[in-house]
Motif scaffolding. Structure first.
Motif, PDB file in Angstrom:
ATOM      1  N   TYR A 315       0.840  -1.203   0.000  1.00 62.42           N
ATOM      2  CA  TYR A 315       0.000   0.000   0.000  1.00 62.42           C
ATOM      3  C   TYR A 315       0.876   1.253   0.000  1.00 62.42           C
ATOM      4  CZ  TYR A 315      -3.425   3.445   1.638  1.00 62.42           C
ATOM      5  OH  TYR A 315      -4.212   4.556   1.765  1.00 62.42           O
ATOM      6  N   ILE A 316       1.921   1.284   0.855  1.00 59.42           N
ATOM      7  CA  ILE A 316       2.809   2.441   0.938  1.00 59.42           C
ATOM      8  C   ILE A 316       3.568   2.632  -0.370  1.00 59.42           C
ATOM      9  CG2 ILE A 316       4.877   3.313   2.102  1.00 59.42           C
ATOM     10  CD1 ILE A 316       3.808   1.856   4.644  1.00 59.42           C
ATOM     11  N   ALA A 317       4.023   1.520  -0.962  1.00 57.08           N
ATOM     12  CA  ALA A 317       4.746   1.627  -2.230  1.00 57.08           C
ATOM     13  C   ALA A 317       3.864   2.195  -3.335  1.00 57.08           C
ATOM     14  CB  ALA A 317       5.278   0.249  -2.631  1.00 57.08           C
ATOM     15  N   ARG A 318       2.610   1.764  -3.384  1.00 60.41           N
ATOM     16  CA  ARG A 318       1.715   2.221  -4.448  1.00 60.41           C
ATOM     17  C   ARG A 318       1.267   3.659  -4.265  1.00 60.41           C
ATOM     18  NH1 ARG A 318      -2.796   0.153  -3.913  1.00 60.41           N
ATOM     19  NH2 ARG A 318      -2.514  -1.369  -2.219  1.00 60.41           N
ATOM     20  N   ASN A 319       1.048   4.054  -3.021  1.00 59.14           N
ATOM     21  CA  ASN A 319       0.385   5.335  -2.779  1.00 59.14           C
ATOM     22  C   ASN A 319       1.303   6.439  -2.280  1.00 59.14           C
ATOM     23  OD1 ASN A 319      -2.422   4.507  -3.349  1.00 59.14           O
ATOM     24  ND2 ASN A 319      -2.045   3.088  -1.661  1.00 59.14           N
ATOM     25  N   ASP A 320       2.591   6.131  -2.119  1.00 56.28           N
ATOM     26  CA  ASP A 320       3.526   7.181  -1.716  1.00 56.28           C
ATOM     27  C   ASP A 320       4.879   7.010  -2.397  1.00 56.28           C
ATOM     28  OD1 ASP A 320       3.916   9.501   0.322  1.00 56.28           O
ATOM     29  OD2 ASP A 320       5.703   8.259   0.552  1.00 56.28           O
TER      30      ASP A 320
END
Length: 345
Positions: A315-320
């Motif tokens: 999630y962090i990789a995709r959205n930040d």
């Protein structure tokens, strides 16, 4: 997890509390002098229509004449309460204690120098959370009060997303000036970390929420108007840079990064601090972060929240991270995010 049982603060003015335990939202406003702006924020919150709400003002040490002005603003009000905390707990601790006062399903935090964009902003934020049950928080668009332009000093997201400021997207944090959190998620993630005092507390909370499988959603159509000028927001004097550096390093160590792995980030912060005459603040921040990390002892039932799951990392990789590039670019973006007006550049 659950929130601590905080001592009941001193009631100063306004209602003893909400009319009942079941209502839509609490609006929390922290106060510390700056009475004129805070009175306007209170009026804006009380004017919110289309839902059942209660407004809580938690004073953290205003001078007597300013506290009296706040008390006059809610005198006789059925929908607002002014309390005085025992000391200044900072943003993180103050919000924890103000949140614990109410029972509304949603908690909307409004800075004391901000106002809601429209009279239905709060209702739309509540509806946005209700429409997507996996959302833990709504991040509002922050506009400059006088001009309606985006407040670049309050852009807490990858600079590459600034052209999408009027749109919506998933993110890994939210900006404190105006945001809504589902109360159940606030409690389940343990609220804010009092030790942070101020700076990065939203990011720290968001990581725990994301680790529980929740999402954070930026909504460019739900806005607050912020009165702090972008060119005056970041003060190199005082302790702002100390808190910025200390807290970011401490959070990284809470979630498993070693001090050695954080050395490049620490050195990058020192370069920026030296260029702006606050090298001493940055240097003090390193040992302070280590001290906080060594003292941090989550309860056994909380420990899993500080080990990011593969789903959370994705999630962090995709959205930040995917919007920021490699580590040097991400560190540079973090530093620039602390400065006024840099997001556009």
């Amino acid at each position: 997890m659950s929130l601590p049982a905080y001592p009941v603060p001193e009631h100063v003015a306004g209602a003893a509390g909400p009319a009942g335990p079941d209502y839509d939202a609490d609006v929390i406003i922290l106060a510390l002098d700056r009475a004129e702006e805070t009175v306007a924020a209170i009026a804006s919150a009380r004017a919110q229509a289309g839902l059942a709400k209660h407004v809580w003002i938690a004073d953290q040490g205003s001078r007597p004449e300013n506290l009296a002005r706040l008390a006059a603003a809610v005198e006789g009000a059925a929908d607002a309460t002014l309390v005085r905390l025992d000391r200044n707990w900072g943003v993180a601790g103050g919000r924890n204690r103000a949140t614990a006062l109410g029972t509304g399903r949603v908690v909307f935090a409004l800075d004391n120098d901000a106002e809601f964009g429209t009279e239905d902003t709060l209702a739309r934020a509540v509806r946005a959370l209700e429409a997507e049950p996996d959302l833990a928080a709504i991040a509002c668009r922050i506009l400059v009060f006088d001009t309606g332009a985006d407040d670049l000093s309050s852009w807490g997201y990858p600079p590459s997303l600034l052209p999408r400021a009027a749109e919506s997207f998933d993110t890994i944090t939210f900006v404190g000036a105006g945001h809504a959190i589902r109360r159940a998620d606030f409690a389940a993630a343990g609220g804010y970390d009092d030790a942070l005092f101020f700076c990065w507390e939203e990011y720290d909370f968001a990581l725990r929420a994301i680790n529980r499988g929740r999402r954070i959603r930026y909504r460019g159509d739900i806005a607050v108007r912020h009165k702090v000028s972008g060119e005056r927001r970041f003060a190199w004097s005082g302790t702002r840079w100390f808190h910025f550096v200390r807290n970011r390093l401490y959070i990284a160590m809470k979630y498993g990064d070693s001090a050695a792995a954080l050395l490049p980030r620490f050195l990058a912060y020192q370069v920026k601090g030296a260029r702006n005459g606050v090298l001493a603040q940055g240097l003090r921040a390193g040992p302070a972060a280590l001290s906080l990390a060594r003292a941090f002892r989550p309860r056994p039932e909380e420990a899993a929240l500080y080990r990011l799951t593969p789903a959370a990392r994705d999630y962090i990789a995709r959205n930040d991270a995917g919007h920021r590039g490699g580590l040097p670019n991400r560190v540079r973006a973090e530093i620039l995010a602390a400065l006024p007006g840099t997001a556009a550049r």
